[in-house]
Scaffold this motif. Structure first.
Motif, PDB file in Angstrom:
ATOM      1  N   LEU A  19      48.049  41.619  42.895  1.00 24.99           N
ATOM      2  CA  LEU A  19      47.327  40.378  43.137  1.00 24.99           C
ATOM      3  C   LEU A  19      46.046  40.555  43.948  1.00 24.99           C
ATOM      4  O   LEU A  19      45.041  39.888  43.670  1.00 24.99           O
ATOM      5  CB  LEU A  19      48.254  39.360  43.817  1.00 24.99           C
ATOM      6  CG  LEU A  19      47.703  37.934  43.988  1.00 24.99           C
ATOM      7  CD1 LEU A  19      47.277  37.346  42.651  1.00 24.99           C
ATOM      8  CD2 LEU A  19      48.739  37.042  44.661  1.00 24.99           C
ATOM      9  N   PRO A  20      46.006  41.430  44.965  1.00 25.98           N
ATOM     10  CA  PRO A  20      44.742  41.598  45.704  1.00 25.98           C
ATOM     11  C   PRO A  20      43.562  42.006  44.845  1.00 25.98           C
ATOM     12  O   PRO A  20      42.408  41.792  45.246  1.00 25.98           O
ATOM     13  CB  PRO A  20      45.091  42.683  46.727  1.00 25.98           C
ATOM     14  CG  PRO A  20      46.549  42.519  46.961  1.00 25.98           C
ATOM     15  CD  PRO A  20      47.108  42.165  45.606  1.00 25.98           C
ATOM     16  N   VAL A  21      43.813  42.594  43.665  1.00 22.74           N
ATOM     17  CA  VAL A  21      42.707  42.967  42.782  1.00 22.74           C
ATOM     18  C   VAL A  21      41.885  41.734  42.424  1.00 22.74           C
ATOM     19  O   VAL A  21      40.650  41.771  42.389  1.00 22.74           O
ATOM     20  CB  VAL A  21      43.248  43.638  41.500  1.00 22.74           C
ATOM     21  CG1 VAL A  21      42.113  43.870  40.498  1.00 22.74           C
ATOM     22  CG2 VAL A  21      43.932  44.953  41.849  1.00 22.74           C
ATOM     23  N   GLY A  22      42.573  40.623  42.135  1.00 18.65           N
ATOM     24  CA  GLY A  22      41.869  39.398  41.774  1.00 18.65           C
ATOM     25  C   GLY A  22      41.399  38.580  42.956  1.00 18.65           C
ATOM     26  O   GLY A  22      40.623  37.634  42.784  1.00 18.65           O
ATOM     27  N   LEU A  23      41.870  38.918  44.168  1.00 18.97           N
ATOM     28  CA  LEU A  23      41.536  38.121  45.348  1.00 18.97           C
ATOM     29  C   LEU A  23      40.689  38.894  46.350  1.00 18.97           C
ATOM     30  O   LEU A  23      40.546  38.472  47.499  1.00 18.97           O
ATOM     31  CB  LEU A  23      42.828  37.653  46.046  1.00 18.97           C
ATOM     32  CG  LEU A  23      43.802  36.824  45.205  1.00 18.97           C
ATOM     33  CD1 LEU A  23      45.069  36.533  46.000  1.00 18.97           C
ATOM     34  CD2 LEU A  23      43.155  35.518  44.751  1.00 18.97           C
ATOM     35  N   LEU A  24      40.108  40.027  45.926  1.00 22.22           N
ATOM     36  CA  LEU A  24      39.383  40.896  46.847  1.00 22.22           C
ATOM     37  C   LEU A  24      38.323  40.138  47.641  1.00 22.22           C
ATOM     38  O   LEU A  24      38.283  40.200  48.871  1.00 22.22           O
ATOM     39  CB  LEU A  24      38.724  42.044  46.074  1.00 22.22           C
ATOM     40  CG  LEU A  24      39.608  43.226  45.660  1.00 22.22           C
ATOM     41  CD1 LEU A  24      38.801  44.213  44.841  1.00 22.22           C
ATOM     42  CD2 LEU A  24      40.215  43.911  46.864  1.00 22.22           C
ATOM     43  N   ILE A  58      45.634  47.816  48.411  1.00 24.06           N
ATOM     44  CA  ILE A  58      46.192  48.332  47.159  1.00 24.06           C
ATOM     45  C   ILE A  58      46.519  49.813  47.300  1.00 24.06           C
ATOM     46  O   ILE A  58      47.603  50.273  46.925  1.00 24.06           O
ATOM     47  CB  ILE A  58      45.208  48.108  46.001  1.00 24.06           C
ATOM     48  CG1 ILE A  58      44.882  46.611  45.877  1.00 24.06           C
ATOM     49  CG2 ILE A  58      45.779  48.636  44.687  1.00 24.06           C
ATOM     50  CD1 ILE A  58      43.705  46.307  44.992  1.00 24.06           C
ATOM     51  N   THR A  59      45.577  50.568  47.874  1.00 28.07           N
ATOM     52  CA  THR A  59      45.800  52.003  48.060  1.00 28.07           C
ATOM     53  C   THR A  59      46.995  52.262  48.973  1.00 28.07           C
ATOM     54  O   THR A  59      47.861  53.098  48.676  1.00 28.07           O
ATOM     55  CB  THR A  59      44.548  52.654  48.664  1.00 28.07           C
ATOM     56  OG1 THR A  59      43.421  52.351  47.846  1.00 28.07           O
ATOM     57  CG2 THR A  59      44.722  54.161  48.758  1.00 28.07           C
ATOM     58  N   GLY A  60      47.051  51.545  50.093  1.00 32.11           N
ATOM     59  CA  GLY A  60      48.163  51.721  51.024  1.00 32.11           C
ATOM     60  C   GLY A  60      49.491  51.341  50.421  1.00 32.11           C
ATOM     61  O   GLY A  60      50.524  51.969  50.697  1.00 32.11           O
TER      62      GLY A  60
END
Length: 371
Positions: free
Chosen positions: A13-18, A36-38
């Protein structure tokens, strides 16, 4: 299936909410990328140790605990007013997901007859793929029309439904009981080959796919709106791939993985070789999308067959190795990008995936060795 959908949506989800998270917390977009990486690094590092520590705990208790952690971490993340608190909540979700994929396969498969275990694995994978096709886009839309904490908090609601259902309905049994607790045809060499091939294919895929937006714009010349449409098509191809492969896993448990890896190889090398041709680019991108989900799904299914000992430990090892491959691939592509250009990241990725296919084919030529 709902839990798989929720965990995969939470992961991506953070991909779309960056940008929304960046603005809301006042941190750089690059810092948000570490969410995302972590997450992936935590899953890679924690899968096998957590599976080992909880190997004697009844699976109903484990799953309810994992879903409770998902609910709590989602609520904490939604209420976070600092980047550090949001990162801590994300890492708690990642720890829960690391163990979830290790135990959910044997539990779900153990509820059905051995002859349909492939279809059960396929159903879980379809639910996970739906997170990319529906969950993340829906969460992104909701975040843009409200604020980023709203879709994050909604994950707690989905997790609560799964939590209550499993807590009430799932039988309480010891993890070593049931036909899915141990590999049906233990084979240490095949286990090693599948683990190596899965890691190589993940590394290869994400060496290029991490930078696919830049590739489609610079090499293929697609407009930003066209790139968005291609992402939708990629997700649909992924969903179609796991749906078709899931229906065939019981009939072709070994060849399914080799076919998926070979398809991914063709797509990656096709993007490198014909990236300036838009028609060929779309076709190659769909091949990669149609193979990416089935590679992990078929590898998980193989683990249920060839695990030398407990399947939960084998699945944990596979999930950890795959996530390590994702992180390594993204880092490899980042190292190559400034020196050889984005097009050659797909060449490197394709060659790694081809190596994975070679590992599988060479292992099949050798006589079976059981343990």
């Amino acid at each position: 299936m709902l839990a798989a959908f929720t965990f995969n949506t939470a992961e991506n989800l953070p991909v779309g909410l960056l940008e929304l998270i960046s603005e809301g917390l006042g941190v750089p977009v690059s810092s948000v990328g570490y969410l995302i990486t972590g997450y992936g690094a935590t899953v890679a590092a924690a899968s096998l140790p957590l599976a080992h520590v909880t190997r004697a705990v009844p699976r109903r208790h484990v799953l309810t605990g994992l879903l409770a952690a998902l609910v709590v971490s989602s609520l904490v993340a939604a209420a976070a007013t600092s980047y550090r608190l949001l990162l801590a909540a994300r890492l708690l979700t990642a720890l829960a997901q690391a163990l979830f994929w290790a135990v959910t396969g044997p539990v779900a498969v153990g509820l059905f007859a051995p002859g349909v275990r492939g279809r059960v694995v396929g159903a879980l994978s379809v639910a996970g793929s739906l997170a990319l096709v529906a969950g993340v886009p829906a969460g992104t839309w909701l975040g843009r029309h409200t604020d980023w904490p709203v879709p994050v908090a909604s994950l707690a609601g989905l997790g609560s439904v799964s939590l209550v259902t499993i807590a009430v309905l799932l039988p309480t049994s010891r993890p070593e009981e049931g036909h899915a607790a141990y590999g049906s045809h233990p084979d240490a060499r095949r286990f090693g080959a599948v683990l190596a091939a899965g890691t190589l294919s993940a590394t290869g895929a994400f060496a290029g796919y991490t930078y696919i937006v830049r590739f489609l714009g610079e090499v293929s010349g697609f407009s930003p709106s066209a790139v968005n449409a291609l992402f939708v098509a990629f997700g649909i191809a992924c969903l179609a791939g796991v749906t078709v492969t899931g229906a065939l896993l019981d009939r072709f448990p070994h060849s399914a993985l080799t076919t998926a890896v070979a398809t991914q190889t063709a797509g990656m090398l096709g993007l490198y070789a014909a990236g300036t041709d838009r028609t060929a680019t779309v076709a190659s991108l769909l091949l990669v999308g149609g193979a990416l989900g089935p590679v992990f799904m078929a590898a998980q299914n193989e683990m249920l067959h060839v695990a030398p000992r407990r399947t939960d430990l084998a699945l944990a090892a596979n999930s950890g190795a795959y996530n390590a491959g994702i992180a390594t691939g993204a880092a490899l592509g980042g190292l190559l990008l400034p020196h050889v250009g984005v097009r050659n990241t797909f060449l490197a990725g394709g060659l790694l995936t081809a190596t994975a296919c070679t590992v599988l084919l060479m292992e099949r030529l050798l006589p079976t060795r059981q343990v």
